[in-house]
Design an enzyme around this catalytic site. Structure first.
Site, PDB file in Angstrom:
ATOM      1  N   ASP A   1       0.823  -1.218   0.000  1.00 59.44           N
ATOM      2  CA  ASP A   1       0.000   0.000   0.000  1.00 59.44           C
ATOM      3  C   ASP A   1       0.855   1.265   0.000  1.00 59.44           C
ATOM      4  OD1 ASP A   1      -2.372   1.425   0.023  1.00 59.44           O
ATOM      5  OD2 ASP A   1      -2.577   1.353   2.200  1.00 59.44           O
TER       6      ASP A   1
ATOM      7  N   ARG B   1      -0.044   7.655  -2.809  1.00 61.36           N
ATOM      8  CA  ARG B   1       0.527   8.765  -2.037  1.00 61.36           C
ATOM      9  C   ARG B   1       1.991   9.006  -2.409  1.00 61.36           C
ATOM     10  NH1 ARG B   1      -1.384   6.317   3.421  1.00 61.36           N
ATOM     11  NH2 ARG B   1      -1.857   4.607   1.975  1.00 61.36           N
ATOM     12  N   TRP B   2       2.686   7.936  -2.717  1.00 68.30           N
ATOM     13  CA  TRP B   2       4.087   8.062  -3.173  1.00 68.30           C
ATOM     14  C   TRP B   2       4.135   8.929  -4.433  1.00 68.30           C
ATOM     15  CZ3 TRP B   2       6.747   7.001  -7.646  1.00 68.30           C
ATOM     16  CH2 TRP B   2       8.142   6.882  -7.581  1.00 68.30           C
TER      17      TRP B   2
ATOM     18  N   ARG C   1      -1.174   8.653 -10.276  1.00 64.29           N
ATOM     19  CA  ARG C   1      -1.213   7.461  -9.417  1.00 64.29           C
ATOM     20  C   ARG C   1      -0.602   6.233 -10.101  1.00 64.29           C
ATOM     21  NH1 ARG C   1      -4.284   7.329  -4.936  1.00 64.29           N
ATOM     22  NH2 ARG C   1      -4.648   5.113  -5.231  1.00 64.29           N
TER      23      ARG C   1
ATOM     24  N   HIS D   1       2.031   3.063  -9.052  1.00 57.80           N
ATOM     25  CA  HIS D   1       1.859   1.616  -9.188  1.00 57.80           C
ATOM     26  C   HIS D   1       3.057   1.001  -9.913  1.00 57.80           C
ATOM     27  CE1 HIS D   1      -1.988   2.049  -7.442  1.00 57.80           C
ATOM     28  NE2 HIS D   1      -2.572   2.607  -8.484  1.00 57.80           N
TER      29      HIS D   1
ATOM     30  N   LEU E   1      10.579 -20.484  -3.551  1.00 60.09           N
ATOM     31  CA  LEU E   1       9.611 -19.578  -2.925  1.00 60.09           C
ATOM     32  C   LEU E   1       8.264 -19.621  -3.654  1.00 60.09           C
ATOM     33  CD1 LEU E   1       8.989 -17.058  -1.040  1.00 60.09           C
ATOM     34  CD2 LEU E   1       9.818 -15.665  -2.942  1.00 60.09           C
TER      35      LEU E   1
ATOM     36  N   ILE F   1      -6.515  -3.939   8.076  1.00 59.24           N
ATOM     37  CA  ILE F   1      -6.260  -5.167   7.323  1.00 59.24           C
ATOM     38  C   ILE F   1      -6.918  -5.122   5.937  1.00 59.24           C
ATOM     39  CG2 ILE F   1      -8.142  -6.644   8.224  1.00 59.24           C
ATOM     40  CD1 ILE F   1      -4.443  -7.621   8.042  1.00 59.24           C
TER      41      ILE F   1
HETATM   42  C1  IPE Z   1      -5.419  -2.703   0.207  1.00 62.54           C
HETATM   43  O1  IPE Z   1      -5.100  -1.361  -0.003  1.00 62.54           O
HETATM   44  C2  IPE Z   1      -5.456  -3.423  -1.096  1.00 62.54           C
HETATM   45  C3  IPE Z   1      -4.172  -3.611  -1.760  1.00 62.54           C
HETATM   46  C4  IPE Z   1      -3.016  -3.231  -1.325  1.00 62.54           C
HETATM   47  C5  IPE Z   1      -4.265  -4.322  -3.008  1.00 62.54           C
HETATM   48  P1  IPE Z   1      -6.226  -0.261  -0.226  1.00 62.54           P
HETATM   49  O2  IPE Z   1      -5.500   1.008  -0.460  1.00 62.54           O
HETATM   50  O3  IPE Z   1      -7.185  -0.687  -1.254  1.00 62.54           O
HETATM   51  O4  IPE Z   1      -6.967  -0.269   1.193  1.00 62.54           O
HETATM   52  P2  IPE Z   1      -7.745   0.886   1.935  1.00 62.54           P
HETATM   53  O5  IPE Z   1      -8.743   1.438   0.965  1.00 62.54           O
HETATM   54  O6  IPE Z   1      -6.756   1.914   2.340  1.00 62.54           O
HETATM   55  O7  IPE Z   1      -8.349   0.226   3.122  1.00 62.54           O
HETATM   56  C1  IPE Z   2      -1.719   0.138  -3.253  1.00 58.77           C
HETATM   57  O1  IPE Z   2      -1.494   1.500  -3.333  1.00 58.77           O
HETATM   58  C2  IPE Z   2      -1.976  -0.470  -4.602  1.00 58.77           C
HETATM   59  C3  IPE Z   2      -3.331  -0.995  -4.789  1.00 58.77           C
HETATM   60  C4  IPE Z   2      -4.302  -0.911  -3.923  1.00 58.77           C
HETATM   61  C5  IPE Z   2      -3.599  -1.630  -6.051  1.00 58.77           C
HETATM   62  P1  IPE Z   2      -2.681   2.542  -3.302  1.00 58.77           P
HETATM   63  O2  IPE Z   2      -3.085   2.826  -4.717  1.00 58.77           O
HETATM   64  O3  IPE Z   2      -3.762   2.096  -2.406  1.00 58.77           O
HETATM   65  O4  IPE Z   2      -1.953   3.808  -2.707  1.00 58.77           O
HETATM   66  P2  IPE Z   2      -2.566   4.863  -1.700  1.00 58.77           P
HETATM   67  O5  IPE Z   2      -3.078   4.108  -0.522  1.00 58.77           O
HETATM   68  O6  IPE Z   2      -3.645   5.576  -2.442  1.00 58.77           O
HETATM   69  O7  IPE Z   2      -1.408   5.742  -1.359  1.00 58.77           O
HETATM   70 MG    MG Z   3      -4.130   2.379  -0.456  1.00 63.34          MG
END
Ligand code: IPE
Ligand code: IPE
Ligand code: MG
Length: 255
Positions: A34, A38-39, A47, A51, A145, A209
């Site tokens: 996650d 934001r990164w 965004r 990714h 692994l 979680i």
């Molecule tokens: C959890 O992250 C799902 C993945 C990392 C794939 P999200 O960014 O979707 O979760 P929330 O919305 O912060 O709970």
């Molecule tokens: C996790 O990063 C990747 C996926 C959920 C696919 P996010 O896209 O949730 O990144 P934030 O939480 O918005 O920073």
């Molecule tokens: Mg996220």
């Protein structure tokens, strides 16, 4: 360090793993990848750039797990809730998955990595599903692994599909309802045959979680970090493992 012998990753791993107790490694590590968005935002990037950077970070983590001799690595890549995101972002993620597998599967295969998927991949776009199935088939006989990729995965959805399948079998008299126990129930989950995670890691600063492996984390140890996933390195993973090794796992009992 005999476990490193059979693995010849192209780049050298320079992390000091000296403080890790190789006799007390987590068998199964699960990571909620996650913080990509934001990164990217912090850098004024879209965004999707986050990714992409997140995928780059993955290489080092898989390599480190493989070299340490970790047996299972579960990666939360796309949740059943992530479909709520803008179509453009969802498309970008699916495309990235296809490109990643195309580019990396051979090297993973050379390094004995076995790719496994948890989640409802029937719900993925056709080309993504095919690429995932090809990667699983390519690496199915590997004994290194096991990388469990969670795609269109939701912990509640997983439990519901298990309940449905168990009910169908009970209805056909193939399963005795009274005989259902935790062990039997586990066999109907996507993670069938895989031990529960010992260590769950969530970077990005969120302390939740988010519907990941709900059944399986009953006695897992948690490790949180404020680092955004694209900045997460093998060094951070080593830190998490060392921390894990200081924990006292009691499973409800006493020492
Ligand atoms: C959890 O992250 C799902 C993945 C990392 C794939 P999200 O960014 O979707 O979760 P929330 O919305 O912060 O709970
Ligand atoms: C996790 O990063 C990747 C996926 C959920 C696919 P996010 O896209 O949730 O990144 P934030 O939480 O918005 O920073
Ligand atoms: Mg996220």
């Amino acid at each position: 360090m005999k476990i490193f012998k059979n693995l010849f990753w192209k780049q050298e791993n320079t992390y000091n793993v000296g403080n890790i107790d190789l006799e007390n490694l987590p068998v199964h590590i699960a990571i909620i990848m996650d913080g990509n968005g934001r990164w990217a935002k912090k850098r004024g990037l879209p965004r999707t750039a986050g990714h992409k950077a997140g995928v780059e970070a993955l290489r080092d983590i898989i390599r480190t797990c493989s070299r340490l001799g970790i047996k299972y690595l579960s990666l939360y890549a796309f949740s059943t809730e992530n479909w709520k995101r803008p179509q453009e972002e969802v498309n970008g993620l699916m495309q990235l998955l296809v490109l990643y597998l195309r580019k990396e599967v051979e090297e993973l295969h050379e390094n004995h990595v076995k790719i496994n998927v948890i989640g409802d991949i029937q719900g993925l776009p056709e080309n993504a599903r095919q690429e995932v199935e090809a990667a699983v088939a390519r690496t199915e006989n590997n004994d290194g692994l096991v990388v469990n990729i969670a795609l269109n995965y939701g912990g509640r959805a997983e439990i519901i599909q298990a309940v449905k399948e168990i009910s169908r079998r009970a209805k056909r008299n193939e399963l005795d309802i009274e005989a259902i126990d935790e062990e039997i129930f586990s066999k109907f989950l996507y993670t069938k045959g895989i031990p529960d995670p010992d260590l769950v890691i969530r970077p990005s600063g969120e302390l939740r979680i988010s519907n990941f492996l709900l059944w399986q984390i009953a006695y897992s140890e948690f490790w949180f970090s404020n680092i955004y996933w694209p900045d997460f390195t093998g060094k951070n993973l080593v830190e998490a493992i060392i921390d894990y090794q200081k924990r006292d796992r009691r499973y409800g009992g006493v020492k």
